[in-house]
Every structure is written in C-alpha cells, then in structure tokens.
Design a protein around this motif. Structure first.
Motif, short mmCIF file in Angstrom:
data_model
loop_
_atom_site.label_atom_id
_atom_site.label_comp_id
_atom_site.label_asym_id
_atom_site.label_seq_id
_atom_site.Cartn_x
_atom_site.Cartn_y
_atom_site.Cartn_z
N PHE A 54 0.86 -1.18 0.00
CA PHE A 54 0.00 0.00 0.00
C PHE A 54 0.90 1.24 0.00
CE2 PHE A 54 -2.05 -3.61 1.82
CZ PHE A 54 -3.27 -3.64 1.19
N ASP A 62 -7.32 2.65 3.72
CA ASP A 62 -8.40 2.03 2.94
C ASP A 62 -8.22 0.53 2.76
OD1 ASP A 62 -9.44 4.59 2.66
OD2 ASP A 62 -8.67 4.86 0.62
N GLY A 63 -6.98 0.07 2.60
CA GLY A 63 -6.74 -1.34 2.29
C GLY A 63 -6.51 -2.24 3.48
#
Length: 143
Positions: A54, A62-63
């Motif tokens: 990321f 978000d991930g």
C-alpha cells in the motif's frame, strides 16, 4: 556519538514510546495512524484479505486499517517482546493480545514488523503475521 548511533538511538526511542502508547490505548487510531507518514509504503505479507503493498497513508487506511476496524469489536493490545534497531530501520516483535473479532474470534496473534523511521514518522513497514488468524477474522460468525 556517530550519526548512525544517534539515528539508531532516536529510532529505538521513537518506537519504544509509540508502542508504549499503543499498549496503553489498544491501537487507538489517532496514536497509530498519527505516526505514519503520508508517503508511507506498507507491505502486509501473505495472501490474507489485507495483504499487499500500500503506497501512501490513505491507501493503507483504505486497504488495511479500515477493513480490520470493520471486523474488530476490540483491537488487540500490543506487548513488545523485542526491538532491534540499526539506523533508521528497526524490527519489532510483539504480541497483540485481547483483540476480539465481531464474529467472536479471539484475535490475539504474534507480529514481526520491519519499520523505517525518518524523523518522527514511520515511512515504511513490512509486516509479518499469522495469515490463518487474519483469514479467520474475516470469516462469518459460526452458527
């Protein structure tokens, strides 16, 4: 004190203080995310629902952060086993204890993170953790 020794000491001190605050707050988002650089590169190893590389703090949030937060009723508390530092880089081995998934899972597991600290921010992390436990966190509740 050489620059390398000075940097090593600063890296270690930063991580000791940060993990102490994480232990006290149970991975409070402000404490945890506040230490991450906007230009962060975080690699979560393996093939779990939150694995991957990321680039940028928002991509990490978000991930990884948000999906974990949605599956955790209670974040684990960090118990550091050891910190090994060399310049800007450090390895932190720790246990996350007392975590609880919304599906009822005891989300306690052992971690090993390799981190780069520049100034007062974490700029890079490679995280190793129990893939089976993370998969179980994302499983629906047992009936």
């Amino acid at each position: 004190m050489s620059t390398s020794a000075s940097t090593t000491g600063a890296t270690r001190a930063f991580l000791v203080e940060w993990f102490d605050r994480l232990a006290a707050t149970g991975f409070d988002g402000g404490v945890f995310l506040g230490a991450l650089s906007d230009d962060l590169v975080w690699t979560a190893t393996g093939t779990s629902p939150v694995s991957g590389t990321f680039r940028g703090k928002q991509a990490y949030v978000d991930g990884v952060w948000r999906p974990l937060d949605q599956h955790l009723q209670r974040w684990p508390r960090a118990e550091v086993l050891r910190i090994l530092a060399d310049g800007e880089w450090a390895t932190v081995e720790f246990r996350g204890v007392g975590g609880l998934g919304v599906n009822g899972l005891d989300y306690s597991l052992q971690y090993c993170w390799v981190l780069r600290v520049v100034g007062d921010e974490i700029t890079e992390v490679v995280g190793y953790y129990d893939q089976t436990q993370v998969e179980a966190l994302f499983a629906p509740p047992a009936v």
